[in-house]
Structures are given as C-alpha cells and as structure tokens.
Design an enzyme around this catalytic site. Sequence first.
Site, PDB file in Angstrom:
ATOM      1  N   ALA A  71       0.836  -1.203   0.000  1.00 23.14           N
ATOM      2  CA  ALA A  71       0.000   0.000   0.000  1.00 23.14           C
ATOM      3  C   ALA A  71       0.871   1.254   0.000  1.00 23.14           C
ATOM      4  O   ALA A  71       1.257   1.753  -1.055  1.00 23.14           O
ATOM      5  CB  ALA A  71      -0.939  -0.025   1.214  1.00 23.14           C
ATOM      6  N   ARG A  72       1.190   1.765   1.174  1.00 20.57           N
ATOM      7  CA  ARG A  72       2.033   2.941   1.341  1.00 20.57           C
ATOM      8  C   ARG A  72       3.026   2.678   2.463  1.00 20.57           C
ATOM      9  O   ARG A  72       2.664   2.173   3.524  1.00 20.57           O
ATOM     10  CB  ARG A  72       1.183   4.177   1.679  1.00 20.57           C
ATOM     11  CG  ARG A  72       0.325   4.678   0.514  1.00 20.57           C
ATOM     12  CD  ARG A  72       1.202   5.316  -0.555  1.00 20.57           C
ATOM     13  NE  ARG A  72       0.420   5.916  -1.634  1.00 20.57           N
ATOM     14  CZ  ARG A  72       0.105   5.286  -2.765  1.00 20.57           C
ATOM     15  NH1 ARG A  72       0.486   4.031  -2.932  1.00 20.57           N
ATOM     16  NH2 ARG A  72      -0.576   5.893  -3.695  1.00 20.57           N
ATOM     17  N   GLU A  96      11.608   6.378  -0.667  1.00 13.41           N
ATOM     18  CA  GLU A  96      11.919   5.507  -1.809  1.00 13.41           C
ATOM     19  C   GLU A  96      12.865   6.221  -2.765  1.00 13.41           C
ATOM     20  O   GLU A  96      12.594   7.355  -3.155  1.00 13.41           O
ATOM     21  CB  GLU A  96      10.635   5.105  -2.528  1.00 13.41           C
ATOM     22  CG  GLU A  96       9.726   4.238  -1.655  1.00 13.41           C
ATOM     23  CD  GLU A  96       8.481   3.746  -2.386  1.00 13.41           C
ATOM     24  OE1 GLU A  96       8.280   4.124  -3.561  1.00 13.41           O
ATOM     25  OE2 GLU A  96       7.719   2.982  -1.787  1.00 13.41           O
ATOM     26  N   HIS A 143       8.853  -1.326  -5.209  1.00 13.63           N
ATOM     27  CA  HIS A 143       7.569  -0.709  -5.582  1.00 13.63           C
ATOM     28  C   HIS A 143       7.092  -1.226  -6.942  1.00 13.63           C
ATOM     29  O   HIS A 143       6.901  -0.467  -7.898  1.00 13.63           O
ATOM     30  CB  HIS A 143       7.686   0.819  -5.596  1.00 13.63           C
ATOM     31  CG  HIS A 143       6.368   1.495  -5.360  1.00 13.63           C
ATOM     32  ND1 HIS A 143       6.248   2.683  -4.696  1.00 13.63           N
ATOM     33  CD2 HIS A 143       5.101   1.148  -5.707  1.00 13.63           C
ATOM     34  CE1 HIS A 143       4.973   3.052  -4.641  1.00 13.63           C
ATOM     35  NE2 HIS A 143       4.260   2.123  -5.252  1.00 13.63           N
TER      36      HIS A 143
END
Length: 600
Positions: free
Chosen positions: A287-288, A317, A336
């Site tokens: 998700a995050r 990131e 990611h």
Amino acid sequence: MAASASPSPSSTLFSSRSSLKPSSLSSLIYRLPVAVNLRHQRRHNPQQFIVLSSLESKPTVLVAEKLGQAGLDLLKNFANVDCSYNLSPEELCTKISLCDALIVRSGTKVSREVFESSGGRLKVVGRAGVGIDNVDLGAATEHGCLVVNAPTANTVAAAEHGIALLTAMARNVAQADASVKSGKWLRNKYVGVSLVGKTLAVMGFGKVGTEVARRAKGLGMHVIAHDPYAPADRAHAIGVDLVSFDEAISTADFLSLHMPLTPATSKILNDENFAKMKKGVRIVNVARGGVIDEDALVRALDAGIVAQAALDVFTVEPPPKDSKLIQHENVTVTPHLGASTMEAQEGVAIEIAEAVVGALQGELAATAVNAPMVPAEVLTELKPYVTLAEKLGRLAVQLVAGGSGVKSVKVTYASARGPDDLDTRLLRAMVTKGLIEPISSVFVNLVNADFTAKQRGVRISEERVILDGSPESPLESIQVQIANVESRFASAISESGEVTVEGKVKDGIPHLTKVGAFEVDVSLEGNIILCRQVDQPGMIGTVGSILGEENVNVSFMSVGRIAPRKQAVMAIGVDEHPSKSALKRIGEIPAVEEFVFLDL
C-alpha cells in the site's frame, strides 16, 4: 421537505466552454495572442496561416514520462502529442506555456511554478497512477486546472503482487534463492509455513484489498478485514468478516495492508500496536510505506513478535542502502512493483488518456481530484457554511464506533430561501469530504463527491426545512445524521437513534450547536473534547485545570444539560492535542461518564 435531485456537476466545470469542442470559438479565446500573430503573418504568407491554424485546431498534450502505446494512440486521435521525457524543472516550465494538457507519472513534480508558467493555457494534468503527491493541487485549482488520475487499472496487478509476496514470504523463496545461488544447499533452514487454515487480516477493504481477499480465499485462508467504510454485505458476499482494528491485528496470522496514507493511518503499525499482535505474525505491505513505523517494525522482528515481513513500499523511496529493515534476514523486499505488469501499464495509459481527452472536451472525469473553480460571489457567501459542512462531516464520522459501516447519511438544511435560491451541491460535497477523507486517500470535491460516496456504499440524502423570515442569510443551520451505527460517544445518539451533530455560522465562524439531544455552543476551530458528566459545581474548573497543567489552551467551552444536577454534555475547544495522560485523567474524574477527543 426533501430536496430534489441536483443537476450533475459535470455540466459546470468549464462552464463558459464545456459544450464547445477544441476547434471551436472557445479554443480561439484561449489562444488569442497566437491568433493575432498569425493574422499579422497572413498578409505576408496566406498559406502559412492556413497550416498553422490547422495545427492550432487541436489541443497539445505534453507527455512527460513514458506512457503505454495504447494510451498514446488514443491521445493522438484527438490532440497533438509531444513526448518529452526527463525534462528538468526549468525545461518543463518553458514547454508548458504551449500545452493544454500534461501527463506525468510519479517522477515529475508539477509545482506551482509549472502552473504559473503555463499562462493559463494548461487545462488538465493527468497522473498516470493513483498517488498525486507530486502535483500541487492548490495551485492547480487556483489556476483553473483540472487534475485527474487513474486509480483502477492497477487494482489486479497490485493484488497479484500482494499474493506473490505473501506466498514467497511464507515459503522463504527469496532467501532460499539467494542461498542456492551462493553455492549453499540449506533445506532445513528454509522450512516455511502453510497458508491453508491461517487467518489473513486485510487492512483496508477497497478495490485492491477486496481482490487480495478473493485470492486468499482461493488459497484456503480464513479472511477477515478492517475498513470503517466497507459495506458488510459486500464483504459477506465473498465470505469475509468485517472486524474492528484491534480484533484484526490481534487474531491474524498474516496481515496484508491496503490502507491509504492519511494523518490517521501514518505509522499506525507502531510499537503499541505490534505489542497487540499474535507472536509470529507475518506482514505484507503493497500500500504505502508510511503506514508502518519502520524502526518499530525492526524492533518487532528482532523480538520475534513479527516473524517475517514482505514489503513493496517504504517511507522513503528508494530506501537507504544501509537500512536495517531492508537488510533484515526475515524481510523480503521489492522496489515498488505493485503496478508493474505490462497489462497494468497499458490499462493505466488508456485510463488516463480517456480522462484527459474527456476533460479537454469539457467533460468531468469521475477520477477528478481537485475542485473546479466556483464563482467568486457564490464562494464568498457560502464560505463559512462550506467549512461548517466539512467539519460536521468530520465530527460525525469520528463519533462512529470502529467496525460500524457508514451507509446512510442524512443532511438537513434549515433555510428561509427557496430551493431555487440555494444550490446545496457544494455543501453536500463538503459533508462527503468530511465523512470520507479522514480515513481515505481519495480527494473529495464538487466533481467527485457523489461518485466517491456511491463507490463506498454511502447513501447521502438531503432534506430542507423551510423557515419563515428573511432569506438574507443562506442557511440557519446544517444537521448531519448517520443511521444504523454504534457511537464512540453514546450521548451523540439522538432520540431517533442516529449519530447526530448540528451546527450554525455565527459572526462568520462555524459553531457546533447540538450533539445528539444536547444543545451546546462551541466554535469549530482547533479540536474538540466532548464529555458527558453529572451536572455539578466545579466540573469546568477541574477539566480546565488538567488541560492547563498540560499547557493545552482552551479556546471555548460550553455545557448543555437536560436539567440542573442531571446529565450534561460539556464541549471544550482546544488548540493543541492533549496528551494521552491528560485524556486519561479527564476520563478518571468520577463525575465524567464518557468522553471523546475529536480531531478537526
């Protein structure tokens, strides 16, 4: 009397030009300086003017990052497409004045300078993906530029990646692969765990969470979910039980995170909540990154509370190379990749291209994430009521107990104005914004409010109470009621059984005037503490002293009571967030029967 259905906001985005195609008069209005120059050139070279006019009949779309070919083909059927990648901020600002639309992914910052450099020509920014952290929404709205994203095309890809990480983690695939490639053969070291019969808690039951649950059921897992907005019938239809947050994290063998990153969910998996989990729990996050306190996760891994984690997203990131979390032997990581399938990339390209083309044609996309410009005179008059509507929505949803699904909301407007003199669409949108944004990554506005509520199974009805008197003020009061839910603050339940809050605008400032059956009067600025108490002398001073000792400033205080020496509700406006210890001390006052802190 119930309000009649309002016309769709889709007819009002570019109100003066929404019915005109780009080749018509509206485009010439926006390109008047160009047209003047061309008229000057026409006297010298008529043929050149004809060619340039033909080019100007199409809008120009700047694609600043790679986009799937299917999306590019769709754009080229409608517009002149300029694919210019890896632009510096200065180069983007230079190019943007010649463009009607801009499409980016996550690597291009669309700053206020970009909108200012466009000179008013930029009408649409398309984000090929979900997150819009790289777009200055405030500047976009100020410059009359619509921002759209592509939130659905990645759903299956993200769900599949979540399942891939789940199974790879359970069977130590990444670690075993690295071991074999280093020349080792350690079969006993990499014994995994089975998924069959294990409990998976899906934290966030939106599109991706739902698809993960479907696939996990197919693997023989028992699936529960936590999401305060998920309709129970949709969950039950696929065999999933909706539970509270604490029940989900304390009973799960596996946790799969699919919640948005909001102030309410930032670092929600922290030391306190890791301590509530079953020893040996395994966590997947596609998700995050910010929903996990990464330092706390390392501590939980070292302590054996968390047996393994599989992470596709991180707070920063790319993460630092020396990150203890990344290097931990019980952590599987990917860079990611949730949306990184060929099919998803093509799907995103088509979705964003369709949204951008539709917006350039004067249509409103359901994926619009910022508000269209509102006429100044309307905004000026409604401004305090807009704030009131949003804050009442925020208050109401925070009064709902965890695990209760919000499905039915009624908004009642008391006004001396007739239906034709009061357009409530903006007010309804702001109530929706207040209800949904605190626990969602969706940006709610006039454009997408009704669509967003419908997608989440929230039915919002409107009623009007026609008052006698002068219609000089647009509204006397707004009331928000949520039906068929339990409340964190029992006194917020009205006699008819709904969580009820009501407010008015006084001297231009929104005020909370009613909670449940109790009349109060507190300014909706800062935050609010609600206490139900036995009405007796000294209560205001006792609570005020506790807050004063914690250096919490009290901005407003009001007490509403049934009768002297009976029950009363005290509403306290505070500028700061009281500490947990201060709130605990308030709750321990013998006369206080219940209390709740509400973040506005």
